[in-house]
Design an enzyme around this catalytic site. Structure first.
Site, mmCIF file in Angstrom:
data_model
loop_
_atom_site.group_PDB
_atom_site.id
_atom_site.type_symbol
_atom_site.label_atom_id
_atom_site.label_comp_id
_atom_site.label_asym_id
_atom_site.label_seq_id
_atom_site.Cartn_x
_atom_site.Cartn_y
_atom_site.Cartn_z
ATOM 1 N N SER A 15 47.758 32.462 38.128
ATOM 2 C CA SER A 15 48.483 32.184 39.353
ATOM 3 C C SER A 15 47.668 32.451 40.630
ATOM 4 C CB SER A 15 49.757 33.019 39.390
ATOM 5 O OG SER A 15 49.443 34.401 39.479
ATOM 6 N N SER A 65 46.211 36.000 35.322
ATOM 7 C CA SER A 65 46.260 35.332 36.625
ATOM 8 C C SER A 65 45.080 35.597 37.550
ATOM 9 C CB SER A 65 47.553 35.710 37.358
ATOM 10 O OG SER A 65 48.624 34.970 36.836
ATOM 11 N N LYS A 115 45.890 37.284 48.330
ATOM 12 C CA LYS A 115 46.899 36.505 47.605
ATOM 13 C C LYS A 115 48.249 36.758 48.269
ATOM 14 C CE LYS A 115 48.689 35.714 42.897
ATOM 15 N NZ LYS A 115 48.610 36.114 41.480
#
Lengths: 480, 486, 95
Positions: free
Chosen positions: B151, B175, B76
């Site tokens: 997210s 997330s 990420k």
């Protein structure tokens, strides 16, 4: 109208740690710009703070020394504001619960003792420096200082004039150096004072509106800034005006204070507990450990110097002005007794201090060691040399001419106490100064001193003055 | 090959059936061809990737490999990886090259994992649909018009489409778990403090936690073994004995007490989601688990509490993005304040600006007690509800998300509707507990449903065991979107 | 407790976020919808509840006072939008 001045001081003491309060970067002064600003100090994305144990230790030392409460659980908070020398956009500080709460410091204003109460002392990080030299109309930022540990020591508004503020500032400065928590270097910004100043008509209980004068880095500036600010406030009030609460800067060149433009906005710092740091917990075992490693404090030492060495309060105060000076005294006085302590104190306060001042060096760099001074005092006490000759010996020692006894021997400075030799000298002086002898005998007492001086001169200062007095008076009065 | 789990790929590497360089090339090729339709991966550096793969092959040849050595992974873009562009999904860091490694990246590198690239994400991890990224929205491989959740939507979408065997994610309010649920993969948020936050760009410091995303619970356990661990650079990192998170995988779950909070099955949950979750629980019962009814009475307050605390912390965490030391700076400005204001208005997107505004307001003079302190008090009540529930059960189960993946753009006009996506995940972050989402079926449109498993502090090994046992008895986790299977 | 237009302008200034009038207006609307959600908390009795700042009740760990970082200027200064002579440059700061 009579006005009363009310002053409280906030002092930012740079703690003398090797590394920063929340990072492992060096705190050494004078590095190339930004060479000591590591990832954490520059506030790169993703970095986190970890608290330096030595900063906590030093804060606790100060707390114990001023008789404060050490909070068993204190909290680090973020003080949020934007400024280019503040890389994270917030300063990590302590807000609601500081590590040190309360305490007091005793000061002497002239001869008057006074106690200044402390509000608190909290740990925080220093900001970087803005360099205002012109970079094509821009300001340069050096973050080497960012993250240096600070202890902000806040006093109650207990001082009533510049003199008291200076006395408090000096006492605190001496204390932090004594505790070895700060190098005390004011030029380098290790000890910076903010003064909160207000005035009120004498007899009024409520406080007037205060102004904060920021970043005073000498006691002289502290005094002058307060004096100016007090005059300014009284003038404004006398003219029917009101004081605006604001932050001001002292300009030493113009000897005046002015409002800081960048601080004009009403601040809303949005303090909240820093989620990156956990509560700082201090337990009894830790306190006991710090307590046991604390040096004897100035007040305790003063007390002991008067009781153990029979020194006057004045001398005890003088000798405890710094830990180094007190150590020097104790080493010099070791093994001596009685009157000798007073002599050692006089020598330190007199000849030695004068020399240190002349050469601008610290007592730890003295060219006459405590042991050497002790030897000198021993020779005065045992009558080998007079106090006057001792000054010459001291000067010779200072210039590196050797040990006390060597100098006395080499220069033949040993005091003449042999009464046969002194008799002879006195007889010669009486014989060759007939008119002064006659003056003395006709009742002019002053002539006696002149004759003593002649004998001393003839002995090149080495004659034992007390004996010369006795012999001369006997011979003049009785003729024997 | 791209369908295989980490555990299986590791076997292949060990038996020399493939090399790490071959695996890296395979997945790089899949990213090249399939990512344009997904926008899940935003940064590649083939040279670095292949160099790391070659190094892994040497380790394998030297017999110095572990279970993760040579396995490709996507990170990420919230994790700093030295030499890699690290954007956090923001224009603010569009050209920021990380000068150091996050602790998690460092540990996965040390285990021999091969960094394939960086995944798209909601800007500064603020979002539940991956529509707030400066680099454009990520699409859901199960239906390209739908969101992947957020997210960590890029990581989820990439693993679901088999662009990588696994990825890292971070979870502040759901997330990891919510996008895992919406894309039919597994995602674990560990207990707060188990993985270091050093080098992970902070959103809300007291809630953020890194975790693994992969196809199976077993893979999550293997990854967590490398990601977890004490880090002296993070004051909130917990000093604990290292543990093997795979140790309980094979333990039978007979006698497991599953707590079902009635609040998890309230109005607003799509019937298809409820149906799939209930079917999964029936399966657990068939495996020998007992069902206990529990209650989390304050759970409904977790959204207001979260939307006070997370923005408050974020407003302060994001103050460092000021155009002075790194990142975006406005091209034109008249003075310092103007530089700050333009830089930040240009550098941050609408959702980030909105949360900074919320956070600044709740911390400001006169509102701090009413909002911030109040929220912290209610937070404690929420944590206490969980403590009471875990007196009566071993694991809490329920839906991860009240809905399956929704259409792109369908919630962007209403922040409140968007915030409600995380109704079942947020309370776990507020309490600091571990939570896991695993695939548990599909809705009528063929979109995945996630089952959430919540455990007590440090119960990750047990949670993974419970998930693994389910996966031994079901095949939801091996089903993949057919258009990416070719 | 609804926010006013002035609140939005004050907060945007504090947060150093430039906004035009249209943005301020829509921000006001959105924030008020969000803050309506937060009102739910106000009904909860929390008089005896301590605020919870951290998920785990542990104390701060201390770091030994050692210099562990070396000079990073060569790596970090080039990240800056503007620098010169080893310094970060910003528009003139007026004290």
């Amino acid at each position: 109208m009579n006005w009363e001045t009310v002053i409280g001081l906030e002092v930012h003491v740079q703690l003398s740690t090797h590394s920063k309060i929340f990072s492992g970067a060096s705190t050494a002064f004078g590095a190339e710009p930004n060479a000591q600003a590591c990832d954490i100090d520059v506030a790169l994305p993703g970095v986190l703070p970890v608290l330096n144990a030595a900063a906590v230790d030093k804060a606790v030392r100060l707390g114990l020394a001023v008789g404060a409460t050490i909070n068993p659980r204190s909290i680090f908070a973020r003080k949020n504001y934007f400024y280019p020398d503040l890389p994270k956009g917030y300063q990590i500080s302590q807000y609601e619960i500081p590590v040190v709460q309360g305490g007091s410091i005793d000061i002497l204003v002239g001869e008057q003792p006074k106690t200044v109460q402390l509000t608190r002392a909290h740990l925080e990080e220093d900001a970087g420096k803005s360099l205002h030299e012109d970079f094509h109309g821009m300001t340069g930022i050096d973050l080497n200082r960012a993250g240096t540990p600070l202890l902000e020591i806040v006093s109650e508004p207990d001082m009533r004039g510049a003199a008291e503020a200076v006395a408090y500032g000096k006492a605190l400065h001496a204390l932090v150096r004594w505790l070895d928590i700060c190098d005390g270097n004011m030029q380098e910004g290790s000890f910076r004072m903010d003064a909160n100043v207000s005035v009120r008509p004498a007899g009024v209980a409520t406080l007037g509106t205060r102004c904060e004068i920021k970043n005073l880095n000498s006691f002289r500036f502290l005094e002058r800034a307060i004096d100016y600010e007090v005059r300014r406030q009284i003038e404004v009030l006398t003219d029917g005006g009101t004081i605006r609460q604001e932050t001001r800067l002292y300009d030493p060149d113009r000897d005046e204070t002015r409002a800081m433009r960048s601080k004009e906005d009403a601040h809303d710092y949005r303090y909240f507990p820093d989620p990156d740091l956990l509560p700082l917990e201090i337990d009894e075992a830790y306190l006991a450990q710090v307590r046991s490693s604390m040096p004897e404090l100035p007040a305790q030492k003063r007390e002991r110097f008067t009781s153990e060495f029979g020194l006057s309060v004045y001398d005890a105060n003088l000798l405890t002005g710094s830990r180094e000076m007190a150590d020097y005294f104790e080493q010099a006085a070791a093994g001596l007794g009685g009157q000798a302590f007073k002599l050692v104190a006089n020598w330190i306060g007199g000849a030695l201090s004068a020399r240190l001042n002349d050469e601008g060096i610290e007592i730890t760099a003295s060219k006459v060691s405590p042991v050497a001074l002790r030897a000198l005092v021993e020779r005065i006490v045992d009558g080998t040399i007079s106090g006057k000759i001792a000054r010459d010996v001291f000067d010779a020692m200072w210039s590196g001419e050797g040990q006390v006894d060597e100098i006395i021997e080499r220069r033949g400075l040993r005091q003449i106490s042999d009464s046969g030799a002194l008799d002879k000298l006195v007889d010669e002086v009486i014989a060759s100064n007939g008119s002064q002898v006659a003056d003395y005998r006709s009742g002019k007492a002053k002539a006696f001193n002149a004759l003593v001086g002649q004998v001393m001169k003839a002995s090149k200062g080495k004659a034992n003055p007390q004996q010369v007095n006795d012999i001369l008076r006997r011979k003049l009065d009785t003729g024997v | 090959m791209f369908q295989l789990s980490i555990a299986d790929l590791s076997q292949c590497l060990a038996r020399r059936e493939c090399s790490s360089v071959e695996l890296a090339r395979l997945f790089l090729e899949r990213i090249r061809t399939l990512n344009p339709g997904l926008n899940a991966v935003i940064t590649l550096d083939e040279e670095r990737t292949l160099a790391a793969a070659a190094a892994a092959d040497r380790r394998i040849a030297a017999g110095e490999s572990g279970p993760l050595t040579g396995i490709p992974i996507l990170h990420k873009d919230i994790f700093l990886a030295k030499g890699w562009r690290t954007t956090c999904g923001s224009r603010m860091l569009e050209n920021f090259i990380a000068p150091y490694d996050a602790h998690v990246v460092e540990k996965l590198d040390a285990a021999g994992m091969v960094n394939l690239g960086k995944t798209n994400m909601d800007e500064f991890a603020m979002g539940s649909s991956n529509e707030t990224s400066w680099f454009g929205p990520v699409r859901n491989p199960w239906r390209l018009s739908a969101v992947p959740g957020g997210s960590s939507g890029g990581s989820a979408s990439a693993v679901a489409a088999r662009l990588a065997p696994c990825a890292t994610g971070t979870d502040t309010g759901g997330s990891i778990r919510q996008p895992a649920a919406l894309t039919g993969i597994c995602g674990l948020k560990p207990t707060y403090g188990v993985a270091s936050r050093y080098g992970m760009i902070a959103f809300a410091s007291s809630l953020d936690q890194a975790g693994p995303m992969a196809k199976t619970a077993q893979d999550l356990a293997l990854m967590l073994n490398a990601m977890a661990g004490f880090d002296a650079r993070d004051s909130t990192s917990l000093e604990r004995e290292p543990e093997d998170y795979t140790r309980e995988l094979t333990r039978p779950i007979k006698g497991l007490r599953i707590g079902l909070p009635k609040e998890f099955f309230a109005e607003g949950v799509q019937p298809a989601v409820t149906k799939a979750v209930e079917a999964a629980i029936a399966q657990y019962r068939a495996l020998g688990a007992e069902i206990v009814e529990v209650s989390l009475p304050n759970m409904g307050l977790s959204i207001p509490v979260y939307y006070v605390l997370a923005p408050a912390e974020a407003s302060s965490n994001l103050a460092r993005f000021d155009g002075v030391r790194y990142g975006h700076r406005a091209a034109e400005y008249t003075d310092l304040t103007d530089m700050y204001e333009r830089t930040r208005a240009e550098g941050f997107g609408a959702e980030v600006r909105r949360r900074i505004m919320i956070g600044t307001y709740v911390l400001s003079h006169g509102y701090y007690d009413a909002y911030y302190i109040k929220a912290q008090r209610v937070r404690r009540l929420i944590a206490a509800d969980f403590a009471a529930a875990f007196e009566r059960c071993d694991v809490i189960m329920g839906p991860t998300s009240p809905t399956t993946a929704f259409e792109l753009g369908s919630r962007t006009d209403d922040p409140v509707q968007m915030y409600l996506c995380d109704i079942y995940t947020i309370a776990v972050n507020l309490a600091g507990l571990p939570g896991l989402s695993i695939p548990a079926g599909f809705d009528a449109a063929g979109l995945p449903v996630g089952l959430q498993l919540i455990g007590d502090y440090f119960s990750e090994a047990r949670l993974l065991n419970v998930a693994h046992q389910f996966q031994l008895a079901s095949d939801w986790h091996v089903t993949m979107p057919s258009s990416f299977a070719a | 407790m609804a926010l006013t237009h002035d609140d939005v302008c004050r907060v945007a200034r504090l947060a150093r976020l430039r906004q035009d009038e249209a943005q301020a207006q829509s921000m006001l609307t959105e924030l008020n919808r969000i803050f309506a959600l937060m009102e739910q908390m106000q009904g909860v009795d929390t008089t005896l509840v301590e605020p919870m700042s951290h998920p785990r009740d542990v104390a701060q760990r201390l770091r030994a006072d050692r210099v562990t970082e070396s000079d990073r200027r060569e790596q970090l200064l080039p990240l800056a939008p503007k620098s010169e002579n080893g310094l970060y440059l910003v528009p003139k700061v007026i004290e």
